[in-house]
Design a protein around this motif. Sequence first.
Motif, PDB file in Angstrom:
ATOM      1  N   LEU A  37      -2.712  12.784   0.533  1.00 46.30           N
ATOM      2  CA  LEU A  37      -1.099  13.813  -0.647  1.00 46.30           C
ATOM      3  C   LEU A  37      -0.239  12.922   0.486  1.00 46.30           C
ATOM      4  N   HIS A  38       0.812  12.531  -1.166  1.00 35.89           N
ATOM      5  CA  HIS A  38       2.232  11.569  -0.165  1.00 35.89           C
ATOM      6  C   HIS A  38       3.371  12.631  -0.896  1.00 35.89           C
ATOM      7  N   SER A  39       3.571  12.957   0.065  1.00 33.74           N
ATOM      8  CA  SER A  39       4.759  13.476   0.091  1.00 33.74           C
ATOM      9  C   SER A  39       6.577  13.143   1.046  1.00 33.74           C
ATOM     10  N   MET A  40       6.876  13.713   0.713  1.00 28.45           N
ATOM     11  CA  MET A  40       8.771  13.759   1.479  1.00 28.45           C
ATOM     12  C   MET A  40       8.761  14.519   2.303  1.00 28.45           C
ATOM     13  N   ARG A  41      10.374  14.588   3.194  1.00 33.49           N
ATOM     14  CA  ARG A  41      10.768  15.498   3.414  1.00 33.49           C
ATOM     15  C   ARG A  41      12.759  15.518   2.876  1.00 33.49           C
ATOM     16  N   SER A  42      13.226  14.165   3.244  1.00 34.26           N
ATOM     17  CA  SER A  42      14.495  13.627   2.724  1.00 34.26           C
ATOM     18  C   SER A  42      14.064  12.241   2.057  1.00 34.26           C
ATOM     19  N   PRO A  43      15.347  11.826   1.388  1.00 37.05           N
ATOM     20  CA  PRO A  43      15.268  10.599   0.678  1.00 37.05           C
ATOM     21  C   PRO A  43      14.946   8.836   2.101  1.00 37.05           C
ATOM     22  N   THR A  44      14.796   9.222   2.989  1.00 39.41           N
ATOM     23  CA  THR A  44      14.637   8.206   3.943  1.00 39.41           C
ATOM     24  C   THR A  44      13.408   8.701   4.995  1.00 39.41           C
ATOM     25  N   VAL A  45      13.041   9.570   4.989  1.00 41.00           N
ATOM     26  CA  VAL A  45      12.248  10.354   5.828  1.00 41.00           C
ATOM     27  C   VAL A  45      10.440  11.025   4.589  1.00 41.00           C
ATOM     28  N   SER A  46       8.816  10.160   5.076  1.00 49.25           N
ATOM     29  CA  SER A  46       7.907  10.628   4.564  1.00 49.25           C
ATOM     30  C   SER A  46       7.398  11.152   5.856  1.00 49.25           C
ATOM     31  N   ARG A  47       6.022  12.278   4.590  1.00 47.35           N
ATOM     32  CA  ARG A  47       5.352  12.757   4.889  1.00 47.35           C
ATOM     33  C   ARG A  47       3.639  12.820   4.270  1.00 47.35           C
ATOM     34  N   LEU A  48       2.863  12.361   4.666  1.00 48.01           N
ATOM     35  CA  LEU A  48       1.813  12.599   4.086  1.00 48.01           C
ATOM     36  C   LEU A  48       1.048  12.557   5.141  1.00 48.01           C
ATOM     37  N   TYR A  49      -0.643  13.377   4.139  1.00 51.32           N
ATOM     38  CA  TYR A  49      -1.823  13.713   4.793  1.00 51.32           C
ATOM     39  C   TYR A  49      -2.825  12.970   3.826  1.00 51.32           C
ATOM     40  N   LEU A  50      -3.499  13.052   5.092  1.00 50.20           N
ATOM     41  CA  LEU A  50      -5.271  12.378   4.585  1.00 50.20           C
ATOM     42  C   LEU A  50      -6.345  14.196   4.982  1.00 50.20           C
ATOM     43  N   GLN A  51      -7.398  13.538   4.750  1.00 46.63           N
ATOM     44  CA  GLN A  51      -8.482  14.778   4.721  1.00 46.63           C
ATOM     45  C   GLN A  51      -9.179  13.723   5.900  1.00 46.63           C
ATOM     46  N   VAL A  52      -9.664  14.562   6.383  1.00 44.61           N
ATOM     47  CA  VAL A  52     -10.251  14.209   7.640  1.00 44.61           C
ATOM     48  C   VAL A  52     -11.717  14.828   7.961  1.00 44.61           C
ATOM     49  N   PRO A  53     -12.296  15.015   8.599  1.00 48.15           N
ATOM     50  CA  PRO A  53     -13.532  15.717   9.211  1.00 48.15           C
ATOM     51  C   PRO A  53     -12.609  17.085  10.046  1.00 48.15           C
ATOM     52  N   ASN A  54     -13.052  18.385   9.959  1.00 50.22           N
ATOM     53  CA  ASN A  54     -12.638  19.030  10.825  1.00 50.22           C
ATOM     54  C   ASN A  54     -12.905  18.807  12.446  1.00 50.22           C
ATOM     55  N   GLY A  55     -11.548  19.406  13.794  1.00 53.21           N
ATOM     56  CA  GLY A  55     -12.146  18.773  14.379  1.00 53.21           C
ATOM     57  C   GLY A  55     -11.693  16.990  14.739  1.00 53.21           C
ATOM     58  N   THR A  56     -10.969  16.257  13.927  1.00 55.51           N
ATOM     59  CA  THR A  56     -10.803  15.544  14.464  1.00 55.51           C
ATOM     60  C   THR A  56      -8.798  15.542  15.011  1.00 55.51           C
ATOM     61  N   ASP A  57      -9.675  14.174  16.198  1.00 57.06           N
ATOM     62  CA  ASP A  57      -8.801  14.459  17.123  1.00 57.06           C
ATOM     63  C   ASP A  57      -6.772  13.468  16.456  1.00 57.06           C
ATOM     64  N   PRO A  58      -6.203  13.388  16.316  1.00 59.23           N
ATOM     65  CA  PRO A  58      -5.336  13.048  15.331  1.00 59.23           C
ATOM     66  C   PRO A  58      -4.731  11.038  16.669  1.00 59.23           C
ATOM     67  N   ALA A  59      -5.722  11.161  17.904  1.00 56.00           N
ATOM     68  CA  ALA A  59      -5.460   9.885  18.961  1.00 56.00           C
ATOM     69  C   ALA A  59      -6.508   9.553  18.638  1.00 56.00           C
ATOM     70  N   ASN A  60      -7.104   9.750  17.825  1.00 59.34           N
ATOM     71  CA  ASN A  60      -8.318   8.730  17.507  1.00 59.34           C
ATOM     72  C   ASN A  60      -7.557   7.416  16.457  1.00 59.34           C
ATOM     73  N   TRP A  61      -7.446   7.755  15.348  1.00 59.84           N
ATOM     74  CA  TRP A  61      -6.317   7.119  14.076  1.00 59.84           C
ATOM     75  C   TRP A  61      -4.666   6.674  14.780  1.00 59.84           C
ATOM     76  N   SER A  62      -5.197   5.283  15.252  1.00 54.27           N
ATOM     77  CA  SER A  62      -4.321   4.350  14.837  1.00 54.27           C
ATOM     78  C   SER A  62      -2.739   4.688  13.850  1.00 54.27           C
ATOM     79  N   ASP A  63      -1.861   4.398  13.740  1.00 54.46           N
ATOM     80  CA  ASP A  63      -1.172   4.417  12.891  1.00 54.46           C
ATOM     81  C   ASP A  63      -1.535   2.829  11.943  1.00 54.46           C
ATOM     82  N   GLU A  64      -2.064   1.685  12.785  1.00 55.21           N
ATOM     83  CA  GLU A  64      -2.548   0.759  11.099  1.00 55.21           C
ATOM     84  C   GLU A  64      -3.798   1.746  10.171  1.00 55.21           C
ATOM     85  N   ARG A  65      -4.300   2.320  11.315  1.00 54.21           N
ATOM     86  CA  ARG A  65      -5.903   2.504  10.889  1.00 54.21           C
ATOM     87  C   ARG A  65      -5.272   3.812   9.593  1.00 54.21           C
ATOM     88  N   ILE A  66      -4.466   4.776   9.423  1.00 50.74           N
ATOM     89  CA  ILE A  66      -3.801   5.725   8.560  1.00 50.74           C
ATOM     90  C   ILE A  66      -3.182   5.136   7.598  1.00 50.74           C
TER      91      ILE A  66
END
Length: 394
Positions: free
Chosen positions: A213-242
Motif C-alpha cells: 500500500l502506498h499512502s501519504m501523510r503530507s505532500p512531503t511525507v510518504s506512508r507505505l506498507y508491506l505484507q510480511v509474516p506474523n512475528g516479523t522484526d522490523p529491524a531485519n528489514w533494511s531501508d534498501e530491502r524495503i
Amino acid sequence: MPKTHTTVGIIGGGPAGLLLARLLHNSGIDCVLLESRDRAYVEQRQRAGILEQGTVDALRESGAAERLDREGLVHDGIELRWNRRAHRIDFPALTGGRRVWVYAQTEIVKDLIALQLTYGAPLLFEAAVHAVEGADTEEPLIRYTHEGRDKTLTCDYVVGCDGFHGVARTAIPDGVKRTYEHAYPYSWLGILADVPPSCDELIYAHSPRGFALHSMRSPTVSRLYLQVPNGTDPANWSDERIWDELEARFAVDGDWKLRRGPVTAKSVLPMRSSVTEPMRYGRVFLAGDAAHIVPPTGAKGLNLAAADVIVLARAFARLKDTGSAELLDAYSDTCLRRVWRAEHFSYFMTTALHTDPGQSPFATRLQLSRLDRIAASPHAAAELAENYAGLPTV
C-alpha cells in the motif's frame, strides 16, 4: 476519597472520546474525559490517516476542522494494481459526490485536545481508570487515580473509548458479552519516509510477492506498507530491502516510478478483526476499539469510532431535549449494523489483496478474477467506492 459527578463520564482520550466530548459540549451536556496517558504520548500515537466524508462533516460540526480544511489532502479515488495493471476507482462518480481526506489521526487528536482544553469540559491526562462499577444502576461510577490520589467519578452514563484492553469492557458481564474474532496470518510492515508521495491517490497492490500500500501523510511525507509474516522484526528489514520490495510489488506497465527517501520510522502491525456485542449494558456504552477492531486495509477503524460517537452524541442530545431515551436504547443495534458492514468490507479488501501463506494457485486466480470484475463492472466498482468513502452514519 474525593467524589465528583457528571452526566457523561468518558474513558479514553483518543479521537472517539475527544470527538464525543466536543459534540456533547456543543449540545450543552456536561462530561468529564479521563485519559490514562500524558498529553505528549496521546498526541504522538501513529494511527489511521483516511477520513470518510461523514467523519469530516462531524469534525466540522464540532469546530475542530479548521486545520483539516487547510492542510488535509482531498482524495477522489484510489488505485488498484494487479498483474502489472492499474485501475482507478472514482469515488464522486460512483457515490454521488462522496470523497475522502488524508489527515493523520495524530493531527485530529491535537486539534481536538486544543479545543477541549480551551473551551470544553474537563480533560484529565494521566488519570488511570481502575474500575467501572454499577453499570446496571442509575448512577454508575468510575474509580481512577489522578495526581497521586484515588478518586471516584459518579455519572449518569459512562462511555468506554479506551480500547480492546480497556477497563470499560469489563463492566459488561461475561454472560452478557460476546466477542467475535478473526486473526489474519500476516502483518503489515509500515514505514514513514521523508519523500514526496509517488502518487496522487492511494495505491492498493496485489502481487505474487504479497500486498503493498502506498499512502501519504503530507505532500512531503510518504506512508507505505508491506505484507510480511506474523512475528516479523522490523529491524531485519533494511531501508534498501524495503524500497526494493515495494518497487517490485507496485510494478506496473508504464513509466510510473517509486520515489525513495530516508525512512524515519518502521513498525509491524498485526491484523485482526473483532466485534463485541452488545455495545451497551445498562448505562455503560462502548465505542471505537473498545467494541470493534478492523484490519486497516479498508481504512475503517477511525471512521467507525467516529460513527459510534456521532450516533451516541445525537442520542444524548435527544434525551436532553425531549426526555426520550429511544435513541440511547437503540444505540447498540444502530451501530452494530454499520460495524458488521465495515467488518465485511475490511475482510473483503484484505482477503482480495493479500497472499495467504500456502495459498493455492486456484485461490490466487479467484483473487485476480475478483479484481478483474471490479475493473469491468461499474456495479462492482460502485460497491467498493460506497463502502470505502463511507456509508451514512444512521
